[in-house]
Design a protein around this motif. Structure first.
Motif, PDB file in Angstrom:
ATOM      1  N   ILE A  66      34.262   1.670 -12.627  1.00 47.51           N
ATOM      2  CA  ILE A  66      33.077   1.828 -13.471  1.00 47.51           C
ATOM      3  C   ILE A  66      31.854   1.402 -12.673  1.00 47.51           C
ATOM      4  N   SER A  67      30.869   2.289 -12.601  1.00 41.28           N
ATOM      5  CA  SER A  67      29.668   2.023 -11.819  1.00 41.28           C
ATOM      6  C   SER A  67      28.427   2.248 -12.669  1.00 41.28           C
ATOM      7  N   SER A  68      27.446   1.384 -12.502  1.00 45.24           N
ATOM      8  CA  SER A  68      26.141   1.546 -13.134  1.00 45.24           C
ATOM      9  C   SER A  68      25.095   1.019 -12.166  1.00 45.24           C
ATOM     10  N   ILE A  69      24.383   1.931 -11.508  1.00 45.81           N
ATOM     11  CA  ILE A  69      23.408   1.571 -10.487  1.00 45.81           C
ATOM     12  C   ILE A  69      22.018   1.917 -10.995  1.00 45.81           C
ATOM     13  N   ASN A  70      21.120   0.938 -10.996  1.00 44.71           N
ATOM     14  CA  ASN A  70      19.745   1.134 -11.455  1.00 44.71           C
ATOM     15  C   ASN A  70      18.817   0.475 -10.440  1.00 44.71           C
ATOM     16  N   ARG A  71      17.893   1.282  -9.902  1.00 43.02           N
ATOM     17  CA  ARG A  71      17.040   0.759  -8.842  1.00 43.02           C
ATOM     18  C   ARG A  71      15.667   1.412  -8.895  1.00 43.02           C
ATOM     19  N   ALA A  72      14.610   0.601  -8.770  1.00 38.59           N
ATOM     20  CA  ALA A  72      13.239   1.089  -8.728  1.00 38.59           C
ATOM     21  C   ALA A  72      12.634   0.756  -7.369  1.00 38.59           C
ATOM     22  N   LYS A 127       0.823  -1.203   0.000  1.00 41.09           N
ATOM     23  CA  LYS A 127       0.000   0.000   0.000  1.00 41.09           C
ATOM     24  C   LYS A 127       0.860   1.257   0.000  1.00 41.09           C
ATOM     25  N   ASP A 128       2.162   1.090  -0.163  1.00 41.85           N
ATOM     26  CA  ASP A 128       3.073   2.230  -0.183  1.00 41.85           C
ATOM     27  C   ASP A 128       2.874   3.010  -1.483  1.00 41.85           C
ATOM     28  N   THR A 129       2.495   4.260  -1.379  1.00 45.89           N
ATOM     29  CA  THR A 129       2.253   5.085  -2.573  1.00 45.89           C
ATOM     30  C   THR A 129       3.456   5.942  -2.937  1.00 45.89           C
ATOM     31  N   GLU A 130       4.524   5.868  -2.174  1.00 44.86           N
ATOM     32  CA  GLU A 130       5.752   6.599  -2.503  1.00 44.86           C
ATOM     33  C   GLU A 130       6.602   5.727  -3.425  1.00 44.86           C
ATOM     34  N   ARG A 131       6.969   6.251  -4.588  1.00 48.33           N
ATOM     35  CA  ARG A 131       7.675   5.443  -5.583  1.00 48.33           C
ATOM     36  C   ARG A 131       8.835   6.249  -6.171  1.00 48.33           C
ATOM     37  N   TYR A 132       9.826   5.522  -6.703  1.00 48.09           N
ATOM     38  CA  TYR A 132      11.002   6.213  -7.238  1.00 48.09           C
ATOM     39  C   TYR A 132      11.729   5.320  -8.230  1.00 48.09           C
ATOM     40  N   LEU A 133      12.592   5.954  -9.025  1.00 46.83           N
ATOM     41  CA  LEU A 133      13.511   5.270  -9.932  1.00 46.83           C
ATOM     42  C   LEU A 133      14.826   6.029  -9.905  1.00 46.83           C
ATOM     43  N   VAL A 134      15.933   5.305  -9.715  1.00 46.79           N
ATOM     44  CA  VAL A 134      17.255   5.910  -9.627  1.00 46.79           C
ATOM     45  C   VAL A 134      18.168   5.257 -10.654  1.00 46.79           C
ATOM     46  N   ASN A 135      18.875   6.076 -11.429  1.00 53.34           N
ATOM     47  CA  ASN A 135      19.886   5.606 -12.379  1.00 53.34           C
ATOM     48  C   ASN A 135      21.161   6.412 -12.164  1.00 53.34           C
ATOM     49  N   PHE A 136      22.261   5.717 -11.946  1.00 56.31           N
ATOM     50  CA  PHE A 136      23.538   6.388 -11.699  1.00 56.31           C
ATOM     51  C   PHE A 136      24.623   5.681 -12.497  1.00 56.31           C
ATOM     52  N   SER A 137      25.406   6.435 -13.237  1.00 57.42           N
ATOM     53  CA  SER A 137      26.538   5.878 -13.989  1.00 57.42           C
ATOM     54  C   SER A 137      27.756   6.756 -13.756  1.00 57.42           C
TER      55      SER A 137
END
Length: 780
Positions: free
Chosen positions: A351-357, A329-339
Motif C-alpha cells: 500500500i502506497s500513498s505519496i504526497n509531495r509539493a 526565487k524558483d518559479t517552477e512549482r508542482y504537486l504530486v499525489n500517488f496512491s
C-alpha cells in the motif's frame, strides 16, 4: 483478466441517448412514463455525510405526449423477432392482395412497438410501411410523433419527418427535422434538439446539425452541436464523439470557472483520454489570471493485482506573489499525489500513498477554493507499507514521512518521521470466555535537530468475559514493555536523558463490570422500555518514572466520557499513566417498541485511590462527566455533554447540539462547544425552504474569545424542472494565528461561487455541495 474503470461521461452523452431512443439509466427512473417525482426520503437526523440527492423532476409538468401512451404495451424489445404484427383500422382497402391501404385510426402493433396514423400503406409480404398524417410511435424507450414515417418492420430501417420525441425511462424530449434508421444498430438524426425541460418551455437545449449513432461500437458523433440557454448560444462544439452506453470515450469534460484570492480568476478545460478498458487519463490545462498557466493530469489504472491513481499539477512559471518563510526565487512549482494498492501474495498487500509539493506555500497559493477548510493544509504525509491480515492477526511493515506545507512555520513543527515501522496484533480465543491478545510495535523515529532513536512496545494481554444479558464481568490482565535505543548523541538533548537504552515495564490490570435492569414505562402516550445500567471499572497500573524517556509521538488526550474506561490517557507508547482508580457510571435508556434508542443519559466519575504521578495531579476525583441524548421523533434530536470538576470547581467542557427538521426539505442546527482555556464557540447552520423552488442556506461559527466568526457562509438556491441555481458567499479565517508574526492576527478571506446545474447533464462543479455538506449537518 482486466477490469473496467468507472465511466467518465461527456457533455453530449445525454443528448445522444435521447435521440437514439436508448433506455438511459437514471437514478430517478421508474417503469413507465417519466412524470413528476415523489419526494426523496430525507437524510436521517444526525447523519454526518448525507448522500447527494438525485436530480428531481417533481416540478416538471406531466409528459406532453402521453395522450397516446399505452401502458399495457410490452417493454421487452427482444420479443420483436418472434411476435406477430397486428393491424387495425376503420377502413381497409385490400384490392391489392399484398398491399393494404388502411385509414381511420390506424394501429400497427408488434411486441413493444406501436404505430398509429391517419392512413397507412402496409405490404404484408415485404413488411414495408408508409404512415401519413398524425403519426405516433411508441416503443420501450420513447414516444415519437411525425408528419410522415416510412420503413420496413423486419429490416428495422426507416425515415421519419418532422419528428417530436419524448423519453419514457428518463426525462428528455426534443425535435428533429429527420430521423433515419439504417438498421437496428445505426441511426442518424439531422437538425435535432434535446432537453430535459418541459415540452415547449426549454430553458436549455442542445441543437446539433447531425448526430450519427453506432450501437455496436457504443460511439456517437455529433457535428456542429450548440448548447443554448434560452435563446442564447452557450457552448459550441464543431465535432464531438461520445459514448452512447456505459463505454468510455475520449473528449472534453465540463469546463470549471472559479476565483481565489491568491490565484485570481481560474479557467479549467479538462480533456478525458480513454486509453484502455482498465486505464485512462485526464489532462487538465488551467489558467490563473494572477499566477499564470498550469497543467494538471490524472492517470488511473486497474489490473487484477494492482490498482491506483496518479495526480500531478505543474506550474512552469509562477508569476504570483509568494508568502511565508521560504526564501526562494524558483518559479517552477508542482504537486504530486500517488496512491496504489498491489496484492503481493495471500492476504499481503503493498500500500502506497505519496504526497509531495514543490514548496511549503503551494497549498496556500493553489489549494484554496470555496470548499476548503478554514485553515491552510499544514502537513502532507507519505506512507509505503506491506500489510497482511488473517483470522486472528494483522501485521504491517512500512515507513512514513511528512512535509510541511504551512508557509508561516519552519519544519520544526513536523512530526517525527517513522523510518521504518513494524506492527503486529493478534487476538486468539482460548475458550468461549477467554482470549489471548497482543499489540506490538517497533518504530525508528527520525527528526533532524531533535533526539532520535528506535522504540519497541510489547503489549500482551489475557481477557475474559463472564455474563448474561442482565450482567457482565470482564477482567483483563496486560503487561506493557517499552524499550528504546537512542542515537549516540542523545545526552546533548537534555540532562534527563541519562541512558541510551532506557526501558519501561509494568502490568496493567482492569475489571469492567455492570448490571442491566429494565422495566416498561410510558411517556407522552407512547410505550417504552426503560433501562438502568450501573457500571464499575477498576484499573490498576503501578507508577514508573518515565522522565528519562523521549516523547516521539505521544500526546495527552482530551478527557471525555470514554476516558472513564480507558487504560491510558496518552496516545502513543512514550507515556503510560499510573492508576489505582475506580470508575462509577450510571446509564439509563428509553427504547421504543422497535428497540430504537430514543433517549439516553449517562453520568460517571473516576475515584483516584492514589495520585496520578505521570499525568501530574493529586486529585481524589476526576471531573463529573455527563452525556444526554434525546430523539423522541424523526423531526428533532438533541445531544449534549458536560464536565464539571470538583477540584477546580469550574466547568471543564460543555457541548450542546440541537437539530430540527423544517418541512420536508429543510434542516436547522444550533450548537455550542466549550473547553476551558481552549475553545468557546457557537454555531448555527441550516437549510430553510422558502417555497418548493427557493431555499436559503447558511452557516456561521462564532468564536467567543476572538470576538468574531471563524467562518460564515450564506447563499440561496433555486430549483426548477430542469435547471438548478446556487449562489453562496463565504467569509473565513484563511490562516489562524498559529505560526504568524506576533500582532498580525488572523488572516481572513472572502470567496463567492455561482453554480448552474442542467438536470440530466450534470453541473459545472461540486464545490458548493462539498462546502454545504461540511458546514451544515444533514444537508442534501
Amino acid at each position: 483478466m482486466t477490469r473496467k474503470l468507472p465511466p467518465r461521461r461527456l457533455l453530449a452523452v445525454a443528448a445522444a441517448l435521447a435521440l437514439i431512443g436508448h433506455q438511459a439509466s437514471a437514478e430517478t427512473a421508474q417503469p413507465g412514463p417519466a412524470t413528476a417525482d415523489s419526494a426523496d426520503t430525507a437524510c436521517p437526523l444526525g447523519t454526518f455525510h448525507c448522500p447527494p440527492k438525485p436530480p428531481s423532476y417533481a416540478m416538471c409538468r406531466p409528459n406532453a405526449m402521453l395522450d397516446f401512451y399505452d401502458p399495457t404495451l410490452s417493454r421487452d424489445p427482444s420479443l420483436r423477432e418472434t411476435s406477430p404484427t397486428s393491424v387495425l383500422a376503420q377502413h381497409v382497402d385490400s384490392s391489392d392482395q399484398s398491399v393494404y391501404h388502411l385509414s381511420g385510426d390506424v394501429k400497427l402493433d408488434r411486441a413493444d412497438q406501436k404505430l398509429q396514423a391517419d392512413s397507412l400503406d402496409y405490404n404484408n409480404v415485404s413488411t414495408d410501411y408508409d404512415a401519413r398524417g398524425n403519426v405516433r410511435y411508441q416503443e420501450a424507450g420513447q414516444l415519437l410523433s411525425a408528419s410522415h414515417m416510412q420503413g420496413n418492420t423486419n429490416a428495422s430501417h426507416g425515415i421519419a419527418h418532422d419528428v417530436r420525441y419524448q423519453m419514457l425511462d428518463a426525462r428528455g424530449n426534443g425535435v428533429a427535422e429527420q430521423g433515419q434508421m439504417f438498421d437496428a444498430q445505426r441511426t442518424r438524426y439531422t437538425r435535432a434538439t434535446y432537453s430535459t425541460c418541459d415540452v415547449g418551455h426549454h430553458v436549455w437545449e442542445f441543437r446539433a446539425k447531425s448526430i450519427a449513432i453506432d450501437k455496436t461500437t457504443g460511439v456517437g458523433v455529433a457535428r456542429n452541436a450548440t448548447m443554448r440557454v434560452g435563446k442564447v448560444p452557450f457552448l459550441y462544439l464543431p465535432y464531438i464523439s461520445f459514448p452512447v452506453n456505459d463505454q468510455r470515450k475520449s473528449g472534453f469534460l465540463y469546463p470549471v470557472f472559479g476565483k481565489s484570492s491568491r490565484g485570481g480568476f481560474e479557467l479549467s478545460t479538462p480533456y478525458y483520454l480513454n486509453l484502455a478498458p482498465n486505464y485512462d487519463a485526464t489532462l487538465d490545462p488551467r489558467i490563473y489570471t494572477a499566477r499564470g498557466p498550469m497543467l494538471g493530469g490524472e492517470f488511473r489504472y486497474l489490473f487484477p493485482r494492482t490498482r491506483g491513481q496518479f495526480n500531478v499539477q505543474y506550474v512552469p512559471d509562477d508569476r504570483g506573489e509568494r508568502v511565508g518563510l521560504e526564501d526562494t526565487k524558483d518559479t517552477e512549482r508542482y504537486l504530486v499525489n500517488f496512491s496504489n494498492v498491489t496484492r503481493l501474495w495471500g492476504s499481503w498487500n503493498l500500500i502506497s500513498s505519496i504526497n509531495r509539493a514543490s514548496d511549503s506555500g503551494y497549498y496556500y497559493d493553489y489549494g484554496e477554493d470555496l470548499a476548503t477548510t478554514g485553515a491552510v493544509v499544514r502537513t502532507l504525509s507519505s506512507n509505503v507499507a506491506v500489510r497482511g491480515a488473517g483470522k486472528w492477526w494483522s501485521a504491517a511493515v512500512g515507513a512514513t514521512v511528512y512535509q510541511n506545507v504551512n508557509p508561516f512555520v519552519t519544519d520544526a513543527s513536523l512530526q517525527y518521521r517513522q523510518l521504518p515501522y513494524a506492527t503486529f496484533s493478534m487476538d486468539v480465543p482460548l475458550a468461549p470466555w477467554l482470549e489471548f491478545g497482543m499489540d506490538t510495535e517497533a518504530v525508528a523515529f527520525r527528526k533532524p535537530g531533535y533526539i532520535e532513536g528506535e522504540r519497541e512496545d510489547l503489549y500482551p494481554y489475557l481477557a475474559a468475559y463472564f455474563g448474561t444479558p442482565a450482567w457482565f464481568v470482564r477482567p483483563k490482565l496486560a503487561y506493557r514493555y517499552t524499550a528504546y535505543q537512542l542515537n549516540d548523541d542523545y545526552s546533548k538533548y537534555g540532562a534527563r536523558f541519562t541512558e541510551q537504552s532506557p526501558t519501561r515495564a509494568l502490568p496493567i490490570v482492569s475489571v469492567d463490570s455492570g448490571l442491566v435492569f429494565d422495566r416498561s414505562t410510558s411517556l407522552f402516550g407512547s410505550s417504552y422500555t426503560q433501562t438502568l445500567e450501573p457500571r464499575l471499572y477498576y484499573l490498576y497500573v503501578p507508577y514508573r518514572n518515565q522522565n528519562n524517556l523521549p516523547v516521539f509521538d505521544t500526546r495527552l488526550m482530551s478527557f471525555d466520557y470514554w476516558q472513564l474506561f480507558s487504560p491510558n490517557q496518552f496516545s502513543g507508547a512514550d507515556r503510560q499513566m499510573d492508576a489505582n482508580n475506580l470508575t462509577a457510571a450510571l446509564t439509563s435508556r428509553l427504547l421504543d417498541e422497535n428497540g430504537v434508542e430514543r433517549m439516553s443519559v449517562s453520568l460517571g466519575q473516576i475515584h483516584y485511590f492514589s495520585p496520578q504521578r505521570v499525568v501530574g495531579n493529586d486529585w481524589v476525583h476526576s471531573a463529573y462527566v455527563a452525556q444526554f441524548g434525546l430523539q423522541l421523533s424523526d423531526r428533532w434530536r438533541l445531544n449534549s455533554s458536560y464536565q464539571w470538576s470538583p477540584n477546580t470547581r469550574k466547568t471543564e467542557m460543555g457541548s450542546f447540539e440541537l437539530q430540527r427538521r423544517v418541512g420536508d426539505d429543510g434542516i436547522l442546527n444550533v450548537s455550542y462547544h466549550y473547553r476551558r482555556n481552549l475553545l468557546e464557540q457557537y454555531g448555527v447552520s441550516g437549510v430553510y425552504p422558502l417555497s418548493d423552488r427557493w431555499r436559503l442556506v447558511g452557516a456561521v461559527a462564532w468564536s467567543v474569545p476572538d470576538g468574531h466568526s471563524v467562518e460564515a457562509a450564506a447563499g440561496v438556491q433555486y430549483d426548477s424542472c430542469c435547471v438548478a441555481l446556487r449562489l453562496v458567499e463565504r467569509n473565513y479565517v484563511k490562516q489562524s494565528g498559529y505560526g504568524l508574526p506576533a500582532g498580525s492576527g488572523n488572516q481572513r478571506d472572502n470567496a463567492i461561487m455561482f453554480e448552474i446545474v442542467f438536470k440530466g447533464l450534470g453541473s459545472s462543479g461540486h464545490q458548493i455541495d462539498s462546502l454545504l455538506q461540511r458546514d451544515i449537518l444533514g444537508y442534501q
